[in-house]
Design a protein around this motif. Sequence first.
Motif, PDB file in Angstrom:
ATOM      1  N   LEU A  79      -0.745   8.526   6.915  1.00 24.39           N
ATOM      2  CA  LEU A  79       0.486   8.895   7.666  1.00 24.39           C
ATOM      3  C   LEU A  79       1.606   9.090   7.192  1.00 24.39           C
ATOM      4  N   VAL A  80       2.079   7.690   7.140  1.00 22.60           N
ATOM      5  CA  VAL A  80       3.465   7.701   6.675  1.00 22.60           C
ATOM      6  C   VAL A  80       3.410   8.346   5.288  1.00 22.60           C
ATOM      7  N   PRO A  81       3.618   8.454   3.998  1.00 25.68           N
ATOM      8  CA  PRO A  81       3.195   9.223   2.701  1.00 25.68           C
ATOM      9  C   PRO A  81       3.858  10.892   3.236  1.00 25.68           C
ATOM     10  N   ASP A  82       2.677  11.462   3.980  1.00 26.04           N
ATOM     11  CA  ASP A  82       2.878  12.785   4.460  1.00 26.04           C
ATOM     12  C   ASP A  82       4.390  13.348   5.461  1.00 26.04           C
ATOM     13  N   TRP A  83       4.409  11.937   6.288  1.00 22.38           N
ATOM     14  CA  TRP A  83       5.112  11.957   6.756  1.00 22.38           C
ATOM     15  C   TRP A  83       6.641  12.280   6.259  1.00 22.38           C
ATOM     16  N   VAL A  84       6.791  11.141   5.076  1.00 25.49           N
ATOM     17  CA  VAL A  84       7.932  11.192   4.622  1.00 25.49           C
ATOM     18  C   VAL A  84       8.745  12.204   2.913  1.00 25.49           C
ATOM     19  N   ASP A  85       6.772  12.452   3.019  1.00 26.59           N
ATOM     20  CA  ASP A  85       6.988  13.659   1.948  1.00 26.59           C
ATOM     21  C   ASP A  85       7.700  15.062   2.558  1.00 26.59           C
ATOM     22  N   ALA A  86       7.548  14.842   4.242  1.00 21.32           N
ATOM     23  CA  ALA A  86       8.053  16.340   5.038  1.00 21.32           C
ATOM     24  C   ALA A  86       9.789  16.079   5.096  1.00 21.32           C
ATOM     25  N   LEU A  87       9.739  14.797   5.192  1.00 24.50           N
ATOM     26  CA  LEU A  87      11.294  14.495   5.289  1.00 24.50           C
ATOM     27  C   LEU A  87      12.604  14.375   3.741  1.00 24.50           C
ATOM     28  N   ASN A  89       1.245  -1.055   0.220  1.00 26.99           N
ATOM     29  CA  ASN A  89      -0.260  -0.248  -0.183  1.00 26.99           C
ATOM     30  C   ASN A  89       0.063   1.064  -0.207  1.00 26.99           C
ATOM     31  N   ALA A  90       0.391   2.300   0.155  1.00 25.46           N
ATOM     32  CA  ALA A  90       0.978   3.665   0.223  1.00 25.46           C
ATOM     33  C   ALA A  90       1.915   3.664   1.012  1.00 25.46           C
ATOM     34  N   ALA A  91       1.819   2.887   2.239  1.00 33.85           N
ATOM     35  CA  ALA A  91       3.070   3.162   2.705  1.00 33.85           C
ATOM     36  C   ALA A  91       3.923   2.783   2.824  1.00 33.85           C
ATOM     37  N   HIS A  92       3.787   1.329   2.360  1.00 36.14           N
ATOM     38  CA  HIS A  92       5.027   0.696   2.077  1.00 36.14           C
ATOM     39  C   HIS A  92       5.705   1.046   1.048  1.00 36.14           C
ATOM     40  N   GLU A  93       5.188   1.864   0.054  1.00 32.56           N
ATOM     41  CA  GLU A  93       5.469   2.507  -1.083  1.00 32.56           C
ATOM     42  C   GLU A  93       6.519   3.904  -0.374  1.00 32.56           C
ATOM     43  N   ALA A  94       5.866   4.674   0.869  1.00 35.65           N
ATOM     44  CA  ALA A  94       6.322   5.698   1.137  1.00 35.65           C
ATOM     45  C   ALA A  94       7.783   5.926   1.720  1.00 35.65           C
ATOM     46  N   LEU A  95       8.270   4.189   2.365  1.00 33.88           N
ATOM     47  CA  LEU A  95       8.694   4.125   2.777  1.00 33.88           C
ATOM     48  C   LEU A  95      10.236   4.462   2.049  1.00 33.88           C
ATOM     49  N   ALA A  96       9.673   3.097   0.861  1.00 34.77           N
ATOM     50  CA  ALA A  96      10.293   2.655  -0.379  1.00 34.77           C
ATOM     51  C   ALA A  96      10.904   3.740  -0.653  1.00 34.77           C
ATOM     52  N   ARG A  97      10.783   4.488  -1.044  1.00 33.57           N
ATOM     53  CA  ARG A  97      10.518   6.641  -1.277  1.00 33.57           C
ATOM     54  C   ARG A  97      12.066   7.083  -1.056  1.00 33.57           C
ATOM     55  N   LEU A  98      11.462   6.672   0.423  1.00 32.90           N
ATOM     56  CA  LEU A  98      12.152   7.684   1.599  1.00 32.90           C
ATOM     57  C   LEU A  98      13.770   6.991   1.828  1.00 32.90           C
TER      58      LEU A  98
END
Length: 228
Positions: free
Chosen positions: A218-226, A65-74
């Motif tokens: 939560l996770v995509p927003d947190w990653v986008d800020a980082l 899901n978008a949370a897994h994918e956001a962590l990969a982006r980070l």
Amino acid sequence: MNIVILTGAGISAESGLATFRAADGLWEEHRIEDVATPEGFRADPALVHRFYNERRAKARAARPNAAHEALARLQGDPRHRVTIVTQNVDDLHERGGASAVIHMHGGLETALCAACGHRWPAPAEMAPADPCPRCARPATRPDIVWFGEIPYRMDEIAEALEAAELFAAIGTSGNVYPAAGFVELAAATGARTIELNLDASSRSSVFDEARRGPATQLVPDWVDALIG
Ligand code: APR
């Protein structure tokens, strides 16, 4: 920045995989001692294989899901050194693009020989009589760390926590050690700590910051800020 991220079943909940301690969780349908202990496996290996065969099939049918994918982006951002430690046995982090994920509780996609320690890719269905491809003994088991067993790669995890400047726990109730204690280890060597979770957890009060909500928000927003 050195970032260590601990994930639990909550990060895969929106991919349709059951968590453990919710009202409809896995531990409501199965007794831990029957399906997640060495004693349970000795008593009824066929039952335990069926339990993990079912979880393997569900994990294979699920989508990251978008949370897994956001962590990969980070992880892909060269300004950060990101270590993902997961308590989960699904491979949705990897299928979402993450790499070098530390599965401290093992994984559904490998089989283990209890006799010789050999590991190989798990078939869809495992059964007690399956011979080990290396020693041929019928001693195969799911490559899962059961209660009472030592989690995998704890030295690497301790090193990463020591060097962490930021520690995040995502989708975990903080009920099971040693994972539940990682927040203190990271904070002790100066990391800032944040919890991203649907509900309050057993450890929420220990974190510098706690955000409440579904991981896919939560996770995509947190990653986008980082990533900025
Ligand atoms: N988004 C974010 N968090 C969520 C979501 C979601 N969509 N859905 C559930 N959660 C949170 C819950 O609020 C809960 O705090 O995920 C957490 C899941 O907790 P558990 O079911 O206890 O799972 P987990 O913490 O991973 O369990 C740890 O216990 O049984 C053992 O080995 C097993 O690895 C597992 C370990």
